[in-house]
Design a protein around this motif. Structure first.
Motif, PDB file in Angstrom:
ATOM      1  N   GLY A 143     -11.501 -10.802 -17.936  1.00 41.23           N
ATOM      2  CA  GLY A 143     -10.802  -9.928 -18.802  1.00 41.23           C
ATOM      3  C   GLY A 143     -11.891  -8.895 -19.397  1.00 41.23           C
ATOM      4  O   GLY A 143     -13.007  -9.400 -19.739  1.00 41.23           O
ATOM      5  N   PRO A 144     -11.075  -7.696 -20.148  1.00 42.28           N
ATOM      6  CA  PRO A 144     -12.254  -6.726 -20.588  1.00 42.28           C
ATOM      7  C   PRO A 144     -12.856  -7.033 -21.684  1.00 42.28           C
ATOM      8  O   PRO A 144     -14.206  -6.721 -21.931  1.00 42.28           O
ATOM      9  CB  PRO A 144     -11.304  -5.422 -20.553  1.00 42.28           C
ATOM     10  N   ARG A 145     -12.256  -7.789 -22.618  1.00 39.43           N
ATOM     11  CA  ARG A 145     -12.834  -8.192 -23.759  1.00 39.43           C
ATOM     12  C   ARG A 145     -14.077  -9.255 -23.404  1.00 39.43           C
ATOM     13  O   ARG A 145     -15.254  -8.897 -23.806  1.00 39.43           O
ATOM     14  CB  ARG A 145     -11.913  -8.954 -24.573  1.00 39.43           C
ATOM     15  N   ARG A 146     -14.176 -10.218 -22.665  1.00 38.31           N
ATOM     16  CA  ARG A 146     -15.130 -11.075 -22.316  1.00 38.31           C
ATOM     17  C   ARG A 146     -16.287 -10.281 -21.674  1.00 38.31           C
ATOM     18  O   ARG A 146     -17.475 -10.394 -21.542  1.00 38.31           O
ATOM     19  CB  ARG A 146     -14.910 -12.239 -21.613  1.00 38.31           C
ATOM     20  N   ALA A 147     -15.627  -9.402 -20.545  1.00 39.09           N
ATOM     21  CA  ALA A 147     -16.592  -8.882 -19.401  1.00 39.09           C
ATOM     22  C   ALA A 147     -17.518  -7.957 -20.191  1.00 39.09           C
ATOM     23  O   ALA A 147     -18.609  -7.803 -19.959  1.00 39.09           O
ATOM     24  CB  ALA A 147     -15.627  -7.943 -18.397  1.00 39.09           C
ATOM     25  N   SER A 148     -16.795  -7.428 -21.452  1.00 43.13           N
ATOM     26  CA  SER A 148     -17.860  -6.299 -22.080  1.00 43.13           C
ATOM     27  C   SER A 148     -18.872  -7.061 -22.920  1.00 43.13           C
ATOM     28  O   SER A 148     -19.886  -6.338 -23.158  1.00 43.13           O
ATOM     29  CB  SER A 148     -16.888  -5.693 -23.083  1.00 43.13           C
ATOM     30  N   LYS A 149     -18.756  -8.209 -23.274  1.00 40.31           N
ATOM     31  CA  LYS A 149     -19.742  -8.819 -23.709  1.00 40.31           C
ATOM     32  C   LYS A 149     -21.066  -9.286 -22.876  1.00 40.31           C
ATOM     33  O   LYS A 149     -22.096 -10.062 -23.309  1.00 40.31           O
ATOM     34  CB  LYS A 149     -19.269 -10.188 -24.753  1.00 40.31           C
ATOM     35  N   VAL A 150     -20.708  -9.382 -21.577  1.00 39.75           N
ATOM     36  CA  VAL A 150     -21.670  -9.905 -20.620  1.00 39.75           C
ATOM     37  C   VAL A 150     -22.648  -8.641 -20.311  1.00 39.75           C
ATOM     38  O   VAL A 150     -22.157  -7.413 -19.709  1.00 39.75           O
ATOM     39  CB  VAL A 150     -21.098 -10.431 -19.462  1.00 39.75           C
ATOM     40  N   THR A 151     -23.891  -8.773 -20.168  1.00 39.46           N
ATOM     41  CA  THR A 151     -25.036  -7.866 -19.637  1.00 39.46           C
ATOM     42  C   THR A 151     -25.378  -8.033 -18.450  1.00 39.46           C
ATOM     43  O   THR A 151     -25.661  -9.011 -17.820  1.00 39.46           O
ATOM     44  CB  THR A 151     -25.984  -7.883 -20.680  1.00 39.46           C
ATOM     45  N   VAL A 152     -24.755  -7.026 -17.526  1.00 39.01           N
ATOM     46  CA  VAL A 152     -25.056  -7.092 -16.342  1.00 39.01           C
ATOM     47  C   VAL A 152     -26.392  -6.424 -15.860  1.00 39.01           C
ATOM     48  O   VAL A 152     -26.395  -5.249 -16.365  1.00 39.01           O
ATOM     49  CB  VAL A 152     -23.849  -6.367 -15.399  1.00 39.01           C
ATOM     50  N   ILE A 153     -27.425  -6.974 -15.187  1.00 35.63           N
ATOM     51  CA  ILE A 153     -28.646  -6.034 -14.873  1.00 35.63           C
ATOM     52  C   ILE A 153     -28.769  -6.279 -13.264  1.00 35.63           C
ATOM     53  O   ILE A 153     -28.280  -7.170 -12.595  1.00 35.63           O
ATOM     54  CB  ILE A 153     -29.636  -6.612 -15.536  1.00 35.63           C
ATOM     55  N   ASP A 154     -29.510  -5.146 -12.836  1.00 33.54           N
ATOM     56  CA  ASP A 154     -29.663  -5.196 -11.326  1.00 33.54           C
ATOM     57  C   ASP A 154     -30.824  -5.636 -10.807  1.00 33.54           C
ATOM     58  O   ASP A 154     -31.642  -4.838 -10.566  1.00 33.54           O
ATOM     59  CB  ASP A 154     -29.156  -3.946 -10.762  1.00 33.54           C
ATOM     60  N   ALA A 155     -31.189  -6.847 -10.977  1.00 35.78           N
ATOM     61  CA  ALA A 155     -32.080  -7.528 -10.253  1.00 35.78           C
ATOM     62  C   ALA A 155     -32.158  -7.421  -8.938  1.00 35.78           C
ATOM     63  O   ALA A 155     -31.327  -7.245  -8.188  1.00 35.78           O
ATOM     64  CB  ALA A 155     -32.431  -9.135 -10.915  1.00 35.78           C
ATOM     65  N   PRO A 156     -33.584  -7.527  -8.266  1.00 37.36           N
ATOM     66  CA  PRO A 156     -33.370  -7.379  -6.862  1.00 37.36           C
ATOM     67  C   PRO A 156     -32.796  -8.683  -6.144  1.00 37.36           C
ATOM     68  O   PRO A 156     -33.157  -9.696  -6.566  1.00 37.36           O
ATOM     69  CB  PRO A 156     -34.913  -7.347  -6.477  1.00 37.36           C
ATOM     70  N   PRO A 157     -31.755  -8.197  -5.331  1.00 42.17           N
ATOM     71  CA  PRO A 157     -30.886  -9.696  -4.832  1.00 42.17           C
ATOM     72  C   PRO A 157     -31.723 -10.389  -3.708  1.00 42.17           C
ATOM     73  O   PRO A 157     -32.613  -9.624  -2.944  1.00 42.17           O
ATOM     74  CB  PRO A 157     -29.611  -8.941  -3.981  1.00 42.17           C
ATOM     75  N   ALA A 158     -31.755 -11.709  -3.816  1.00 40.94           N
ATOM     76  CA  ALA A 158     -32.640 -12.539  -2.883  1.00 40.94           C
ATOM     77  C   ALA A 158     -31.567 -13.385  -2.114  1.00 40.94           C
ATOM     78  O   ALA A 158     -30.685 -14.188  -3.084  1.00 40.94           O
ATOM     79  CB  ALA A 158     -33.570 -13.242  -3.491  1.00 40.94           C
ATOM     80  N   ASP A 159     -31.232 -13.551  -1.280  1.00 34.17           N
ATOM     81  CA  ASP A 159     -30.268 -14.486  -0.561  1.00 34.17           C
ATOM     82  C   ASP A 159     -30.679 -15.795  -0.159  1.00 34.17           C
ATOM     83  O   ASP A 159     -31.215 -16.224   0.879  1.00 34.17           O
ATOM     84  CB  ASP A 159     -29.759 -13.781   0.948  1.00 34.17           C
TER      85      ASP A 159
END
Ligand code: ATP
Ligand code: MG
Length: 204
Positions: free
Chosen positions: A141-157
């Protein structure tokens, strides 16, 4: 940074270091779960073995700490209890970050008191191959999502599941897991398929 760490691997370490650097954090606390509420059905390695492996993996980084808080707490490991305990111990003004991979954040609504987790900690989500963080808004939901900080760390599988499978069939886990952890897994006979119906304990 919470997790089952069964076993800890290089993606966990990479993420922790990246978050520490990006947010200039004085320390990262690795928090191996005691009884993971999500993994009660699956057999998991003893908390002590998982704890020792996290210690071995983090020993060479002066900013990394390992906590026994969740291991020693009775009952299931709820993240919100840990966040509250850390906040009360660290005092007013201290900010607690909670670091999760994309898979974990996308299922946070199934956790205990998800809204409180998002309110009481700064939740940071990092990408993970196979999971799409663009779904965050729709899932949380937009309210919760707006409080989460998304960062682009290098992806590792890399996943602990894959590491356990590799050990079970005798494939190398070199470069996926730090060398002292590989030695420990070998010495304790963890994850081997030849120790009785897939159990994860040592052979003797
Ligand atoms: P398992 O396969 O047993 O679930 P795992 O590799 O997912 O193990 P966990 O201990 O479950 O490791 O994960 C702890 C935290 O680290 C979670 O927030 C998870 O999302 C994150 N994480 C683990 N591996 C990665 C990865 N390769 N990329 C991004 N985040 C990850
Ligand atoms: Mg996992």
């Amino acid at each position: 940074m919470g997790g089952t760490f069964d076993p800890i691997h290089h993606a966990h370490l990479l993420i922790a270091e990246e978050i520490r650097r990006r947010f200039e954090l004085p320390r990262v606390i690795f928090m191996p779960s005691g009884k993971p509420p999500h993994k009660t059905d699956a057999e998991i390695t003893s908390a002590e073995d998982r704890y020792v492996m996290v210690q071995l993996a983090t020993a060479d980084n002066q900013h990394f700490y390992v906590s026994r808080m969740e291991i020693e707490r009775e009952g299931p490991s709820y993240t919100i209890d840990t966040i509250r305990t850390l906040r009360s111990r660290m005092g007013e003004g201290a900010e607690v970050y909670f670091v999760t991979g994309a898979d974990a954040i996308l299922e946070i609504l199934t956790w205990h008191e998800p809204d409180a987790i998002i309110e009481e900690a700064r939740v940071v989500a990092v990408p993970r191959p196979g999971f799409d963080l663009r779904e965050l808004k729709e899932t949380l939901g937009p309210r919760r999502a707006s409080k989460v900080t998304v960062i682009d760390a290098p992806p590792a599988d890399i996943s602990s599941t894959n590491i356990r499978e590799r050990v079970a069939i005798g494939t190398s886990i070199r470069y996926l897991v730090p060398p002292p952890v590989i030695d420990y897994i070998r010495k304790r006979g963890l994850y081997r398929s030849d120790n009785g119906s897939g159990s994860r304990g040592p052979t003797c």
